[in-house]
Design a protein around this motif. Structure first.
Motif, PDB file in Angstrom:
ATOM      1  N   GLU A  53      28.809  48.782  35.398  1.00 24.54           N
ATOM      2  CA  GLU A  53      28.701  48.640  34.091  1.00 24.54           C
ATOM      3  C   GLU A  53      29.371  46.916  33.965  1.00 24.54           C
ATOM      4  O   GLU A  53      28.451  46.212  32.746  1.00 24.54           O
ATOM      5  N   GLN A  54      29.995  46.504  34.786  1.00 28.12           N
ATOM      6  CA  GLN A  54      30.142  44.822  34.439  1.00 28.12           C
ATOM      7  C   GLN A  54      29.459  44.418  35.240  1.00 28.12           C
ATOM      8  O   GLN A  54      29.605  42.513  35.232  1.00 28.12           O
ATOM      9  N   GLY A  55      28.803  45.051  35.840  1.00 29.44           N
ATOM     10  CA  GLY A  55      27.803  44.027  37.171  1.00 29.44           C
ATOM     11  C   GLY A  55      29.015  42.909  37.805  1.00 29.44           C
ATOM     12  O   GLY A  55      27.907  42.032  38.382  1.00 29.44           O
ATOM     13  N   ILE A  56      29.349  44.003  38.252  1.00 27.10           N
ATOM     14  CA  ILE A  56      30.133  43.332  39.945  1.00 27.10           C
ATOM     15  C   ILE A  56      29.515  43.799  40.782  1.00 27.10           C
ATOM     16  O   ILE A  56      29.512  44.469  41.123  1.00 27.10           O
ATOM     17  N   HIS A  57      28.935  42.381  41.396  1.00 19.70           N
ATOM     18  CA  HIS A  57      28.818  42.813  42.713  1.00 19.70           C
ATOM     19  C   HIS A  57      29.550  42.012  44.159  1.00 19.70           C
ATOM     20  O   HIS A  57      29.795  41.260  43.267  1.00 19.70           O
ATOM     21  N   GLY A  58      28.538  42.157  45.414  1.00 23.62           N
ATOM     22  CA  GLY A  58      28.585  41.320  46.001  1.00 23.62           C
ATOM     23  C   GLY A  58      29.966  40.956  46.994  1.00 23.62           C
ATOM     24  O   GLY A  58      31.216  42.348  47.095  1.00 23.62           O
ATOM     25  N   LYS A  59      30.288  39.869  47.113  1.00 27.60           N
ATOM     26  CA  LYS A  59      32.115  40.055  47.905  1.00 27.60           C
ATOM     27  C   LYS A  59      32.524  39.272  46.499  1.00 27.60           C
ATOM     28  O   LYS A  59      34.402  40.127  47.249  1.00 27.60           O
ATOM     29  N   GLU A  60      32.946  40.225  45.253  1.00 27.78           N
ATOM     30  CA  GLU A  60      33.627  40.623  44.144  1.00 27.78           C
ATOM     31  C   GLU A  60      34.039  41.735  43.982  1.00 27.78           C
ATOM     32  O   GLU A  60      35.103  42.424  43.754  1.00 27.78           O
ATOM     33  N   CYS A  61      33.143  42.542  44.662  1.00 30.26           N
ATOM     34  CA  CYS A  61      33.274  43.737  44.056  1.00 30.26           C
ATOM     35  C   CYS A  61      34.062  44.284  44.695  1.00 30.26           C
ATOM     36  O   CYS A  61      35.070  45.326  44.490  1.00 30.26           O
ATOM     37  N   THR A  62      34.704  44.327  46.500  1.00 29.99           N
ATOM     38  CA  THR A  62      35.803  45.117  46.826  1.00 29.99           C
ATOM     39  C   THR A  62      37.612  44.285  46.630  1.00 29.99           C
ATOM     40  O   THR A  62      37.664  45.561  45.948  1.00 29.99           O
ATOM     41  N   PRO A  63      37.429  43.233  46.128  1.00 24.03           N
ATOM     42  CA  PRO A  63      38.713  43.002  45.239  1.00 24.03           C
ATOM     43  C   PRO A  63      38.618  43.686  43.852  1.00 24.03           C
ATOM     44  O   PRO A  63      39.943  44.185  43.680  1.00 24.03           O
ATOM     45  N   PHE A  64      37.646  43.246  43.233  1.00 24.79           N
ATOM     46  CA  PHE A  64      37.512  44.457  42.094  1.00 24.79           C
ATOM     47  C   PHE A  64      38.132  46.008  41.591  1.00 24.79           C
ATOM     48  O   PHE A  64      38.908  46.303  41.718  1.00 24.79           O
ATOM     49  N   LEU A  65      37.249  46.668  43.332  1.00 22.61           N
ATOM     50  CA  LEU A  65      37.653  47.793  43.177  1.00 22.61           C
ATOM     51  C   LEU A  65      38.759  48.365  43.340  1.00 22.61           C
ATOM     52  O   LEU A  65      39.383  49.265  42.979  1.00 22.61           O
ATOM     53  N   LEU A  66      39.543  47.454  44.431  1.00 22.43           N
ATOM     54  CA  LEU A  66      41.310  47.582  45.057  1.00 22.43           C
ATOM     55  C   LEU A  66      41.665  47.769  44.024  1.00 22.43           C
ATOM     56  O   LEU A  66      42.841  48.367  43.296  1.00 22.43           O
ATOM     57  N   ALA A  67      41.602  46.791  42.544  1.00 20.14           N
ATOM     58  CA  ALA A  67      42.699  46.060  42.108  1.00 20.14           C
ATOM     59  C   ALA A  67      42.754  47.239  40.814  1.00 20.14           C
ATOM     60  O   ALA A  67      43.552  47.504  40.182  1.00 20.14           O
ATOM     61  N   LYS A  68      41.444  47.668  40.738  1.00 20.49           N
ATOM     62  CA  LYS A  68      41.315  49.216  39.233  1.00 20.49           C
ATOM     63  C   LYS A  68      41.696  50.062  39.827  1.00 20.49           C
ATOM     64  O   LYS A  68      42.817  51.013  38.988  1.00 20.49           O
ATOM     65  N   VAL A  69      41.994  50.360  41.160  1.00 21.66           N
ATOM     66  CA  VAL A  69      41.983  51.420  41.524  1.00 21.66           C
ATOM     67  C   VAL A  69      44.123  51.871  42.114  1.00 21.66           C
ATOM     68  O   VAL A  69      44.637  52.463  41.472  1.00 21.66           O
ATOM     69  N   ALA A  70      44.925  50.121  42.239  1.00 27.76           N
ATOM     70  CA  ALA A  70      46.192  50.096  42.015  1.00 27.76           C
ATOM     71  C   ALA A  70      46.390  50.395  40.387  1.00 27.76           C
ATOM     72  O   ALA A  70      47.340  50.873  40.166  1.00 27.76           O
ATOM     73  N   GLU A  71      45.849  50.231  40.024  1.00 28.80           N
ATOM     74  CA  GLU A  71      45.706  50.167  38.381  1.00 28.80           C
ATOM     75  C   GLU A  71      45.550  51.998  37.631  1.00 28.80           C
ATOM     76  O   GLU A  71      46.753  52.066  37.255  1.00 28.80           O
ATOM     77  N   LEU A  72      44.765  52.318  38.334  1.00 32.95           N
ATOM     78  CA  LEU A  72      44.402  53.679  38.115  1.00 32.95           C
ATOM     79  C   LEU A  72      45.608  54.834  38.402  1.00 32.95           C
ATOM     80  O   LEU A  72      45.942  55.865  38.287  1.00 32.95           O
ATOM     81  N   THR A  73      46.015  53.929  39.735  1.00 32.00           N
ATOM     82  CA  THR A  73      47.011  55.029  40.181  1.00 32.00           C
ATOM     83  C   THR A  73      48.328  54.619  40.111  1.00 32.00           C
ATOM     84  O   THR A  73      49.442  55.498  40.855  1.00 32.00           O
ATOM     85  N   GLY A  74      48.632  53.338  39.504  1.00 28.94           N
ATOM     86  CA  GLY A  74      49.862  53.368  38.665  1.00 28.94           C
ATOM     87  C   GLY A  74      51.324  52.646  40.207  1.00 28.94           C
ATOM     88  O   GLY A  74      52.145  52.262  39.948  1.00 28.94           O
ATOM     89  N   GLY A  75      49.739  51.873  40.915  1.00 37.52           N
ATOM     90  CA  GLY A  75      50.873  51.184  42.260  1.00 37.52           C
ATOM     91  C   GLY A  75      50.471  52.005  43.507  1.00 37.52           C
ATOM     92  O   GLY A  75      50.844  51.264  44.144  1.00 37.52           O
ATOM     93  N   ASP A  76      50.557  53.219  42.844  1.00 44.27           N
ATOM     94  CA  ASP A  76      50.674  53.778  44.628  1.00 44.27           C
ATOM     95  C   ASP A  76      49.775  53.814  45.669  1.00 44.27           C
ATOM     96  O   ASP A  76      49.989  53.253  46.743  1.00 44.27           O
ATOM     97  N   SER A  77      48.311  52.789  45.165  1.00 47.21           N
ATOM     98  CA  SER A  77      47.805  52.689  45.832  1.00 47.21           C
ATOM     99  C   SER A  77      47.510  51.485  46.860  1.00 47.21           C
ATOM    100  O   SER A  77      47.834  51.576  47.987  1.00 47.21           O
ATOM    101  N   LEU A  78      48.874  50.381  46.007  1.00 52.63           N
ATOM    102  CA  LEU A  78      48.919  49.431  46.487  1.00 52.63           C
ATOM    103  C   LEU A  78      50.412  49.352  47.513  1.00 52.63           C
ATOM    104  O   LEU A  78      49.888  49.056  48.419  1.00 52.63           O
ATOM    105  N   ASP A  79      51.219  50.436  46.949  1.00 55.09           N
ATOM    106  CA  ASP A  79      52.500  50.257  47.864  1.00 55.09           C
ATOM    107  C   ASP A  79      51.269  50.678  49.426  1.00 55.09           C
ATOM    108  O   ASP A  79      52.309  50.944  50.414  1.00 55.09           O
ATOM    109  N   SER A  80      50.541  52.846  49.567  1.00 56.80           N
ATOM    110  CA  SER A  80      49.776  52.998  50.154  1.00 56.80           C
ATOM    111  C   SER A  80      49.292  51.890  51.126  1.00 56.80           C
ATOM    112  O   SER A  80      49.435  51.595  52.385  1.00 56.80           O
ATOM    113  N   ASN A  81      48.762  50.926  50.713  1.00 57.31           N
ATOM    114  CA  ASN A  81      47.999  49.796  51.529  1.00 57.31           C
ATOM    115  C   ASN A  81      48.731  48.800  52.082  1.00 57.31           C
ATOM    116  O   ASN A  81      48.749  48.176  52.917  1.00 57.31           O
ATOM    117  N   ILE A  82      50.316  48.361  51.414  1.00 54.07           N
ATOM    118  CA  ILE A  82      51.016  47.259  52.395  1.00 54.07           C
ATOM    119  C   ILE A  82      51.440  48.813  53.467  1.00 54.07           C
ATOM    120  O   ILE A  82      51.852  48.312  55.011  1.00 54.07           O
TER     121      ILE A  82
END
Length: 309
Positions: A258-287
């Protein structure tokens, strides 16, 4: 790599270890500047270096600082990358010449960490996850440069599989076409980053750091080009529910579109959004999965040095 060596600086601790034939583990810096918020990114990076040392190897965090390719960073330089965050250029193979010519700082992806590690003589690299074939790549042609680097640069990359925001089946097909062995550490499945299971089989299951070292050593002795990819599943206690993470990923992908995010900005956006949507659980798992990978990386580097004498 001779042409690039004039741009390379190896930290004294790393240089001494390499000269003495001691094990060294390469670590990337994109995870510091683009993968996590400050100060967790710096805390994680320093803990990763501590775990590598505790496991018998020397850490070499890799980045571009002031236009110089660096194998090994100081605490102050790691803190600088962490504080600057997205203000640091995310550097893949295509970016290296521009970033160095302009005297810029750069956070290295899997691709550029492999390049610089190989230049410095480092054979083992531990990270979080690798890039791959993006969903919808049949129309966008969005394929990570990590896969091409694995096909040509002789470094063993230990990770928690490909990020689950990607098309894992197509990623494995691409690696097979390029002749990259995909090994599962004590698993027959490619790990899916936040979760232990993807439903996609690896080429071979390997049971010990010593066997990982033997495979890599044999491949090089045979003169076969390219690297080796090792999928090391996230520890069971930190693995996320697949249904929960898949729902978060689907929503994040929709928002990126929807926001037209692509290329090398895509992965950081997706990881940050997933962390937001999971209440930070994905960030803890990442670490936690990064910690798990660097310990295996250090043990494998120790086994490789013992094997090669």
């Amino acid at each position: 790599m001779k042409e690039l060596n004039q741009y390379l600086d190896v930290a004294p601790e790393v240089k001494k270890a390499l000269e003495e034939g001691r094990p060294v583990v390469a670590l990337e810096s994109t995870i510091i500047s683009h993968g996590m918020p400050y100060p967790q990114n710096v805390e994680t990076a320093l803990e990763v270096e501590r775990l590598v040392r505790e496991s018998g190897a020397v850490p070499a965090t890799i980045a571009v600082i002031g236009g110089r390719l660096r194998a090994g960073l100081s605490k102050e330089e790691i803190d600088h990358l962490g504080k600057k965050g997205h203000g640091v250029a995310k550097v893949s193979r295509r970016d290296l010449a521009v970033v160095c010519a302009r005297g810029m700082d750069g956070a290295t992806t899997v691709t550029t960490t492999m390049i610089i590690a190989h230049m410095a003589g480092i054979e083992v690299f531990a990270t979080g996850g690798v890039g791959g074939v993006h969903r919808g790549a049949e129309t966008t042609m969005d394929v990570s440069a990590d896969l091409e680097e694995l096909a040509q640069t002789p470094v063993m990359v230990i990770c928690a599989g490909a990020k689950s925001i990607l098309d894992l089946g197509l990623t494995l097909e691409y690696l097979e076409t390029r002749g990259v062995p995909v090994l599962g550490y004590q698993t027959q499945e490619l790990p899916a980053f936040y979760t232990r299971h993807s439903g996609f089989a690896v080429d071979y299951e390997v049971d010990s750091p010593e066997e990982l070292a033997r495979v890599f050593h044999t491949k090089r002795e045979m003169g076969l080009s390219g690297g080796v990819l090792v999928g090391n599943p996230i520890p069971e206690e930190y693995s996320m529910d697949k249904a929960v993470i898949d729902q978060a990923i689907d929503q994040a992908l929709a928002e990126a579109d929807e926001q037209g995010i692509h290329g090398k900005e895509c992965t950081p956006f997706l990881l940050a959004k997933v962390a937001e949507l999971t209440g930070g659980d994905s960030l803890d798992s990442n670490i936690r999965l990064v910690f798990n990978n660097v310990v295996l990386g250090a043990k494998t580097a120790v086994a490789l040095r013992a094997l090669e004498g």
